[in-house]
Structures are given as C-alpha cells and as structure tokens.
Design a protein around this motif. Structure first.
Motif, PDB file in Angstrom:
ATOM      1  N   UNK A 183       0.836  -1.201   0.000  1.00 15.30           N
ATOM      2  CA  UNK A 183       0.000   0.000   0.000  1.00 15.30           C
ATOM      3  C   UNK A 183       0.876   1.258   0.000  1.00 15.30           C
ATOM      4  N   UNK A 184       1.669   1.458  -1.050  1.00 20.94           N
ATOM      5  CA  UNK A 184       2.658   2.534  -1.040  1.00 20.94           C
ATOM      6  C   UNK A 184       2.046   3.930  -1.098  1.00 20.94           C
ATOM      7  N   UNK A 185       2.761   4.883  -0.521  1.00 17.24           N
ATOM      8  CA  UNK A 185       2.386   6.287  -0.622  1.00 17.24           C
ATOM      9  C   UNK A 185       2.919   6.829  -1.949  1.00 17.24           C
ATOM     10  N   UNK A 186       2.493   8.034  -2.310  1.00 13.87           N
ATOM     11  CA  UNK A 186       2.989   8.677  -3.525  1.00 13.87           C
ATOM     12  C   UNK A 186       4.506   8.844  -3.457  1.00 13.87           C
ATOM     13  N   UNK A 187       5.009   9.205  -2.290  1.00 14.32           N
ATOM     14  CA  UNK A 187       6.442   9.417  -2.133  1.00 14.32           C
ATOM     15  C   UNK A 187       7.225   8.112  -2.306  1.00 14.32           C
ATOM     16  N   UNK A 188       6.697   7.032  -1.771  1.00 16.26           N
ATOM     17  CA  UNK A 188       7.362   5.735  -1.923  1.00 16.26           C
ATOM     18  C   UNK A 188       7.361   5.324  -3.385  1.00 16.26           C
ATOM     19  N   UNK A 189       6.239   5.524  -4.072  1.00 20.79           N
ATOM     20  CA  UNK A 189       6.178   5.207  -5.504  1.00 20.79           C
ATOM     21  C   UNK A 189       7.184   6.042  -6.286  1.00 20.79           C
ATOM     22  N   UNK A 190       7.212   7.337  -6.001  1.00 26.09           N
ATOM     23  CA  UNK A 190       8.136   8.231  -6.692  1.00 26.09           C
ATOM     24  C   UNK A 190       9.578   7.752  -6.514  1.00 26.09           C
ATOM     25  N   UNK A 191       9.960   7.439  -5.290  1.00 28.98           N
ATOM     26  CA  UNK A 191      11.329   6.986  -5.022  1.00 28.98           C
ATOM     27  C   UNK A 191      11.636   5.653  -5.693  1.00 28.98           C
ATOM     28  N   UNK A 192      10.642   4.776  -5.769  1.00 32.29           N
ATOM     29  CA  UNK A 192      10.847   3.479  -6.414  1.00 32.29           C
ATOM     30  C   UNK A 192      10.984   3.617  -7.927  1.00 32.29           C
ATOM     31  N   UNK A 193      10.352   4.629  -8.508  1.00 32.86           N
ATOM     32  CA  UNK A 193      10.320   4.779  -9.962  1.00 32.86           C
ATOM     33  C   UNK A 193      11.333   5.756 -10.535  1.00 32.86           C
ATOM     34  N   UNK A 194      11.887   6.635  -9.731  1.00 25.27           N
ATOM     35  CA  UNK A 194      12.693   7.727 -10.291  1.00 25.27           C
ATOM     36  C   UNK A 194      13.961   7.254 -10.994  1.00 25.27           C
ATOM     37  N   UNK A 195      14.510   6.123 -10.640  1.00 30.80           N
ATOM     38  CA  UNK A 195      15.681   5.612 -11.367  1.00 30.80           C
ATOM     39  C   UNK A 195      15.284   5.099 -12.750  1.00 30.80           C
ATOM     40  N   UNK A 196      14.136   4.432 -12.839  1.00 31.78           N
ATOM     41  CA  UNK A 196      13.644   3.929 -14.131  1.00 31.78           C
ATOM     42  C   UNK A 196      13.089   5.044 -14.998  1.00 31.78           C
ATOM     43  N   UNK A 197      12.503   6.067 -14.342  1.00 36.17           N
ATOM     44  CA  UNK A 197      11.850   7.169 -15.058  1.00 36.17           C
ATOM     45  C   UNK A 197      12.440   8.490 -14.575  1.00 36.17           C
ATOM     46  N   UNK A 198      13.619   8.863 -15.067  1.00 42.27           N
ATOM     47  CA  UNK A 198      14.296  10.045 -14.537  1.00 42.27           C
ATOM     48  C   UNK A 198      13.539  11.359 -14.745  1.00 42.27           C
ATOM     49  N   UNK A 199      12.616  11.418 -15.686  1.00 44.72           N
ATOM     50  CA  UNK A 199      11.856  12.658 -15.907  1.00 44.72           C
ATOM     51  C   UNK A 199      10.575  12.701 -15.074  1.00 44.72           C
ATOM     52  N   UNK A 200      10.311  11.668 -14.296  1.00 48.82           N
ATOM     53  CA  UNK A 200       9.102  11.606 -13.476  1.00 48.82           C
ATOM     54  C   UNK A 200       9.169  12.633 -12.352  1.00 48.82           C
ATOM     55  N   UNK A 201       8.053  13.333 -12.115  1.00 48.79           N
ATOM     56  CA  UNK A 201       7.974  14.274 -10.994  1.00 48.79           C
ATOM     57  C   UNK A 201       6.998  13.730  -9.955  1.00 48.79           C
ATOM     58  N   UNK A 202       7.151  14.195  -8.730  1.00 50.86           N
ATOM     59  CA  UNK A 202       6.225  13.794  -7.672  1.00 50.86           C
ATOM     60  C   UNK A 202       4.814  14.277  -8.011  1.00 50.86           C
ATOM     61  N   UNK A 203       4.703  15.437  -8.624  1.00 54.62           N
ATOM     62  CA  UNK A 203       3.401  15.951  -9.039  1.00 54.62           C
ATOM     63  C   UNK A 203       2.724  14.997 -10.027  1.00 54.62           C
ATOM     64  N   UNK A 204       3.473  14.457 -10.966  1.00 59.37           N
ATOM     65  CA  UNK A 204       2.915  13.500 -11.927  1.00 59.37           C
ATOM     66  C   UNK A 204       2.429  12.245 -11.215  1.00 59.37           C
ATOM     67  N   UNK A 205       3.180  11.801 -10.222  1.00 59.19           N
ATOM     68  CA  UNK A 205       2.760  10.621  -9.454  1.00 59.19           C
ATOM     69  C   UNK A 205       1.425  10.912  -8.776  1.00 59.19           C
ATOM     70  N   UNK A 206       1.313  12.058  -8.094  1.00 58.24           N
ATOM     71  CA  UNK A 206       0.056  12.408  -7.422  1.00 58.24           C
ATOM     72  C   UNK A 206      -1.094  12.515  -8.412  1.00 58.24           C
ATOM     73  N   UNK A 207      -0.894  13.227  -9.526  1.00 60.13           N
ATOM     74  CA  UNK A 207      -1.971  13.390 -10.506  1.00 60.13           C
ATOM     75  C   UNK A 207      -2.391  12.041 -11.068  1.00 60.13           C
ATOM     76  N   UNK A 208      -1.422  11.176 -11.318  1.00 61.04           N
ATOM     77  CA  UNK A 208      -1.744   9.843 -11.839  1.00 61.04           C
ATOM     78  C   UNK A 208      -2.500   9.017 -10.810  1.00 61.04           C
ATOM     79  N   UNK A 209      -2.085   9.102  -9.553  1.00 61.46           N
ATOM     80  CA  UNK A 209      -2.779   8.346  -8.503  1.00 61.46           C
ATOM     81  C   UNK A 209      -4.231   8.796  -8.367  1.00 61.46           C
ATOM     82  N   UNK A 210      -4.484  10.107  -8.412  1.00 60.54           N
ATOM     83  CA  UNK A 210      -5.862  10.573  -8.297  1.00 60.54           C
ATOM     84  C   UNK A 210      -6.674  10.200  -9.527  1.00 60.54           C
ATOM     85  N   UNK A 211      -6.051  10.168 -10.685  1.00 60.20           N
ATOM     86  CA  UNK A 211      -6.745   9.702 -11.881  1.00 60.20           C
ATOM     87  C   UNK A 211      -7.111   8.224 -11.732  1.00 60.20           C
ATOM     88  N   UNK A 212      -6.162   7.416 -11.298  1.00 62.11           N
ATOM     89  CA  UNK A 212      -6.426   5.991 -11.074  1.00 62.11           C
ATOM     90  C   UNK A 212      -7.520   5.789 -10.033  1.00 62.11           C
TER      91      UNK A 212
END
Length: 169
Positions: A43-72
């Motif tokens: 049950x990860x938080x947005x911050x945990x997701x961001x940290x897990x993904x930022x190496x694979x997706x270097x252009x990813x922002x925390x804002x994008x993670x939040x917006x995507x989570x609320x869309x989902x």
C-alpha cells in the motif's frame, strides 16, 4: 506474502481496459506507476512510488505521481487508505466509535454501532500482529452532497471550488 504473476497481469489487463473505455491516454509514466502499485502488497504512498520509480523514469515528478494516482482513484482502479488527499485529520473523541467519510467533500462524522464494535477479529488479522484497537470507516456520499446535482459526475478535490472539476492529466 507476495502477489502472483497472474494477479499482476490481471490487474494490468483491467487497467488497460478501464483506461481505454474512459478514453484515457496510456502514457509510459501512468503504466509504470500503476504497475508498481499492482505489484505491491505494501500500500505505497505517492512518495514511496516516486522513489521506487525515479531511477527507471528520470523525468518523473512527484506531481505527476500524485496526478496519476488521483486519476487511477477516480477511474476506480485503486482506492485510498487512511487520510484524505488534503491533510491528515485529527479526532479528540477517544470513546470507541466509527467514522462515516464523505468521498466527495471529505466531511467525517462519528457514529457508534454496538454491532460493528463487537465484530470478532479474524484469525488472519491476528496473525499479522498484536491488535491495539479497531474502528470501522464507512465511505460514501453524505446527505448534503447527495442533494447537489452539480457534483454527481465525479469526485472533486475538496480544495477546489464547488463545480470545478480536476483535469485528468
């Protein structure tokens, strides 16, 4: 405990079908964010997701993670746990009680229920650890919001003025 490859594949297939039906663009970032959640039992938080993904997706922002989570969340592909999106909530009522949470406006109201208070704790929960307390959180649309036809189409962020919908970025 871990998820099987079949469970993850089923969740991803459902994600694709729902996004297609809703006309939502399947960006690489959205797919990776959903894949990360679909593969987790934590049950990860947005911050945990961001940290897990930022190496694979270097252009990813925390804002994008939040917006995507609320869309989902709005698409019914994930659900929130704990505090609502705007802030942590506090309660000075220390008597045993339960909560009704309006998923539209964020209003939280206490209620008591001997039937819910007396629910036995399943052995499966007891095996996870020592239980200190329990309460039930019931989610739905409050009577005030259910009378407002302008708000019937989709949940909104409580920080936005009534009638203003969030964009689906």
């Amino acid at each position: 405990m871990s998820l099987s490859k079949q469970d993850i594949a089923r969740r991803l297939s459902h994600f694709h079908a729902v996004a297609k039906a809703a006309g939502i663009k399947l960006t690489h970032q959205r797919l990776e964010i959903f894949r990360e959640i679909a593969s987790s039992i934590e049950h990860p938080s947005a911050e945990i997701l961001f940290n897990a993904l930022k190496l694979r997706l270097p252009t990813l922002s925390l804002d994008t993670v939040y917006r995507s989570l609320w869309l989902l969340n709005d698409l019914g592909l994930i659900m929130t746990l704990g505090a609502r999106r705007e802030s942590l909530r506090f309660d000075a009522n220390l008597e045993h009680h339960h909560h009704f949470v309006c998923t539209r406006c964020g209003r939280i109201r206490d209620f008591t229920s001997p039937q819910l208070t007396d629910l036995p704790i399943p052995d499966a929960v007891k095996e996870l650890g020592h239980i200190d307390s329990t309460h039930v959180e019931v989610r739905g649309i409050c009577t005030t919001c259910s009378k407002d036809p302008v708000e019937d189409s989709a949940p909104r962020n409580p920080k936005q003025p009534k009638g203003e919908k969030r964009s689906r970025s």
